[in-house]
Design an enzyme around this catalytic site. Sequence first.
Site, PDB file in Angstrom:
ATOM      1  N   CYS A   2     -11.872  54.570  10.818  1.00  0.00           N
ATOM      2  CA  CYS A   2     -12.156  55.573   9.989  1.00  0.00           C
ATOM      3  C   CYS A   2     -10.583  56.024   9.527  1.00  0.00           C
ATOM      4  CB  CYS A   2     -12.735  56.756  10.876  1.00  0.00           C
ATOM      5  SG  CYS A   2     -11.567  57.158  12.183  1.00  0.00           S
ATOM      6  N   ARG A  27     -11.812  53.654   4.099  1.00  0.00           N
ATOM      7  CA  ARG A  27     -11.745  53.205   5.517  1.00  0.00           C
ATOM      8  C   ARG A  27     -12.844  53.266   6.513  1.00  0.00           C
ATOM      9  NH1 ARG A  27      -6.400  52.803   7.392  1.00  0.00           N
ATOM     10  NH2 ARG A  27      -7.165  53.295   9.395  1.00  0.00           N
ATOM     11  N   TRP A  73     -16.251  55.271  10.638  1.00  0.00           N
ATOM     12  CA  TRP A  73     -16.622  53.854  10.517  1.00  0.00           C
ATOM     13  C   TRP A  73     -17.114  53.847  11.857  1.00  0.00           C
ATOM     14  CZ3 TRP A  73     -16.233  49.068  12.388  1.00  0.00           C
ATOM     15  CH2 TRP A  73     -16.919  47.865  11.725  1.00  0.00           C
ATOM     16  N   ASN A  99      -9.492  58.037  15.303  1.00  0.00           N
ATOM     17  CA  ASN A  99      -9.744  56.674  14.927  1.00  0.00           C
ATOM     18  C   ASN A  99      -9.022  55.806  16.055  1.00  0.00           C
ATOM     19  OD1 ASN A  99      -7.516  54.789  12.454  1.00  0.00           O
ATOM     20  ND2 ASN A  99      -9.668  54.349  13.051  1.00  0.00           N
ATOM     21  N   GLY A 100     -10.094  54.965  16.114  1.00  0.00           N
ATOM     22  CA  GLY A 100      -9.643  53.776  17.212  1.00  0.00           C
ATOM     23  C   GLY A 100     -10.970  53.667  18.228  1.00  0.00           C
ATOM     24  N   GLU A 468     -12.410  32.048  -1.436  1.00  0.00           N
ATOM     25  CA  GLU A 468     -12.243  33.345  -1.973  1.00  0.00           C
ATOM     26  C   GLU A 468     -13.444  33.692  -3.034  1.00  0.00           C
ATOM     27  OE1 GLU A 468     -10.779  35.704  -1.068  1.00  0.00           O
ATOM     28  OE2 GLU A 468     -10.250  37.156  -2.503  1.00  0.00           O
ATOM     29  N   LYS A 472     -15.935  36.905  -2.386  1.00  0.00           N
ATOM     30  CA  LYS A 472     -16.017  38.150  -3.376  1.00  0.00           C
ATOM     31  C   LYS A 472     -17.476  38.336  -3.641  1.00  0.00           C
ATOM     32  CE  LYS A 472     -12.648  38.669  -2.759  1.00  0.00           C
ATOM     33  NZ  LYS A 472     -11.974  39.832  -2.134  1.00  0.00           N
ATOM     34  N   GLU A 475     -19.451  39.855  -0.318  1.00  0.00           N
ATOM     35  CA  GLU A 475     -19.158  41.002   0.478  1.00  0.00           C
ATOM     36  C   GLU A 475     -19.643  42.271  -0.683  1.00  0.00           C
ATOM     37  OE1 GLU A 475     -15.058  42.056   0.772  1.00  0.00           O
ATOM     38  OE2 GLU A 475     -14.391  40.640  -0.713  1.00  0.00           O
ATOM     39  N   HIS A 491     -21.886  16.230   3.476  1.00  0.00           N
ATOM     40  CA  HIS A 491     -21.851  16.380   4.927  1.00  0.00           C
ATOM     41  C   HIS A 491     -22.685  17.108   5.425  1.00  0.00           C
ATOM     42  CE1 HIS A 491     -18.726  13.112   5.065  1.00  0.00           C
ATOM     43  NE2 HIS A 491     -18.276  13.727   4.146  1.00  0.00           N
ATOM     44  N   LYS A 588     -11.887  48.922   4.116  1.00  0.00           N
ATOM     45  CA  LYS A 588     -10.665  48.255   3.475  1.00  0.00           C
ATOM     46  C   LYS A 588      -9.938  47.464   4.736  1.00  0.00           C
ATOM     47  CE  LYS A 588      -8.024  47.862  -0.283  1.00  0.00           C
ATOM     48  NZ  LYS A 588      -8.654  46.719  -0.849  1.00  0.00           N
TER      49      LYS A 588
HETATM   50  N1  GLU Z   1     -14.641  55.274  18.075  1.00  0.00           N
HETATM   51  C1  GLU Z   1     -14.904  56.185  17.100  1.00  0.00           C
HETATM   52  C2  GLU Z   1     -16.423  56.524  16.764  1.00  0.00           C
HETATM   53  O1  GLU Z   1     -17.021  55.765  16.895  1.00  0.00           O
HETATM   54  C3  GLU Z   1     -14.180  56.281  15.906  1.00  0.00           C
HETATM   55  C4  GLU Z   1     -14.301  55.074  15.136  1.00  0.00           C
HETATM   56  C5  GLU Z   1     -13.307  54.615  13.977  1.00  0.00           C
HETATM   57  O2  GLU Z   1     -12.191  54.636  14.557  1.00  0.00           O
HETATM   58  O3  GLU Z   1     -13.686  54.502  12.855  1.00  0.00           O
HETATM   59  O4  GLU Z   1     -16.709  57.429  16.449  1.00  0.00           O
END
Ligand code: GLU
Length: 593
Positions: A2, A27, A73, A99-100, A468, A472, A475, A491, A588
Site C-alpha cells: 500500500c 501502490r 492493497w 505497509n508490509g 513484453e 502489456k 495486464e 511444440h 505498480k
Molecule cells: N498487511 C496489511 C493489510 O493487509 C498492509 C498491506 C499492504 O502493505 O499493502 O492491510
Amino acid sequence: MCGIVGYIGRKKAAPVILRNLKRLEYRGYDSCGIATLSSGLNIKKDAGRIDEIQKKMKLDNLPGSVGIGHTRWATHGNVSRRNAHPHVDCKKEIAIVHNGIISNYAELREELIKRGHVFESETDSECMAHLIEENYEGGIEKALRAALEKVKGTYALLVLSTHEPDKLLCARNESPLVLGIGIGEMFVGSDVASFLHFTKKAVPLDDGEYAVITEKECAVKEINSGRMLEKEILEITWNEEAAEKEGYEHFMLKEIFEQPQTIINALHVYPQDIRKLAEMIRNSEKVYFAAAGSSLHAALVAEYWFSQLCDKFVVAVDASELMSKGVIDKNTLVIGITQSGETYDTLAAMRHAKNKGARIAAIVNVIGSTATRLADHVVLQGSGIEISVCATKTFTSQLTILMRTAIELAEMLGRDVEKIKSELLETPARVEEVLRLNEEIKKVAVKYFRVKNYIYIGKGINLPSALEGALKLKEITYNHAEGMSGGMLKHGTISLIDRGMKTVAIVPAKGENRTKIISNVQEVKARGGVVIGITSGKPVEQCDVNIVAPECDELISPIVFAPIYQLLAYHTAANLKRDVDKPRALAKSVTVE
Ligand code: GLU
C-alpha cells in the site's frame, strides 16, 4: 504494497494527506483512510477508490494539523471498511497505518486477545496499535520501540498518539519510507513523488530505523539501540507537473508518448555510472540480472546484446527464482533491475547475493529507493515519474541503459560498435515515427483485438518483445495472452490456433530471423489463424494486417517495436473501458513477496 503518508505542520493536515495519498494510489487502491489529531483522534476510512470515498465522506474535512493516511492493497483480511487502515488501539488513543506484512501477527494477536485486547479488523497490521498501547508507559517513542522488538516481518509504519499530539512517529523494515523536509512542516510518504508538491528535500529511511517528527525537526534513530543517526538530505530533481495527465486520457498514453524524450534522457544520463557498470560486468566471472515483470523482459533483451556485442555470458533471472537456481559467490555480480527500486523479489535477490559475498549493482528509476541504498553501484534511469501501473517509458529507458552498457563493454573489449552506436542514437527519432502510427494502431486494435486469446511470437532478440507485448495486453485488458519464440509454437501451442485465437508476430526488417518468423506466420495461417504483423521496413504479406515501423537494425528493434505493442494493448483496454492506469489486482511496485 500500500501507500502511506503523514503530515505535521501548521496547515490543515487532511487535505495535504489526501493530495499526497492520491499520488500513491498506484501502490494500492482497494481501500483508504485518514486519521488526524485535534482534541482526540478523528478517523474516516472505507473500502473503495480514494475519489469515491472522498465523494462519499469528505476525507479532507477532518480537523487538526497532524495526521496519517493509507491506500491499501490487502494482504491479510478482505477488502472492507473495518480492514481499511488506520487502525486503533482499544482506548482509541493510538492510530497506525502500515505497509508490509507482520509475519508473526497470528501469535501476537492471540496473546493480545488473551490479555484482553479487542480487535476490530482481520488485518495483521492492527496488532501494532495494540502492542504500542500495551507498552505505553508515558512515552510514545519508547512504546514504539518496545512494540517493534516483538514484531517480525516487513513494515513501513506511521503512528499518532493523543498523548503526544505534537509528534508523528514512523519506522521502517523492508518497506519504503521517505521523510519530506519542509519549513515548519514535515511530510512522510512511501515515495518522494507523494510530497513533491510541497518539498523537494527528502531523507529516505533505511531498514531498522525510526523517526520522531515534529513540525520543526525529524530525529532519525536506530530501532535497536535508540541511537541518533546523521542522515543526508537528498535534493529531488523531478517535477510535480509530470504527475498530471496534460490532456491525455490516461497516464499510460501520456507516458507512451513521452518515450522519445525519456529515451533521449536514458541516452545521455550518467556516462560514468554506465562505464563503471560495464567494468563490473567485465570483471565478474558470473553475471546475473535479477528482475521481475517488464524489467525482466528488458534483462532478457540485454542477454542478446551482451552475447552478440561482447561475447559476454550474462543471465537474466526471474528475481524470485535466483535464490533457488543462482550459483552465487564472490566472483558473481548481481544486477537488480527495478523501476521503483522497491520490488520485493528483486530486493530479496539482491540481499541474498550480498550475503553470499557477491557484488551487487542496480538499474533503478526512483531516486532514494531501497535498491539504490542496497547496491554497491547504481545507475539511475532518469525516466521521471511513471504513474500508470503498466510500465512503458521506464521499460524503453531500461533497454536504452542496458544497451549503452553493452556498447561500453564492447568498446572496452576493443570491438567496433560504431554502427550500432549511431543506430542507437537514432532510436528517439524512430520511436517518434512509430508514435505517428497511433491512429492506425488504434484501428487495428479496434478491428482485430476482439477475442479473448492471443499469442505473441518473436525470434532472437525479439523473443522478449513477444513476452513484453503479451504482458502489456493481459495486464490491462484482462484477456489471455502468451509470448513465446516462433520456434516454440509447434511444440504444443499451435494446437490452440483457430479463429478465436489471434497471433501477433514481431518481425525484424531482414535476416534469418525475418525468414524464420515468416515461416511461423505461414504455419499459423495454414491452420486458419489470423496474424497481426509488427514489422520493420516493409510489411509481411502473409500477415492479415501489418503495422510497419521504420527500418532499423534488428539489435535496436526491441526499443522501436515497444510503443507499437504498448499502443495495441492501450487501445484494446481503452476500447473495453478498462481502468487502464489502475488495472484490477495490480499495483505498480510489488513490495510484498
Ligand atoms: N498487511 C496489511 C493489510 O493487509 C498492509 C498491506 C499492504 O502493505 O499493502 O492491510
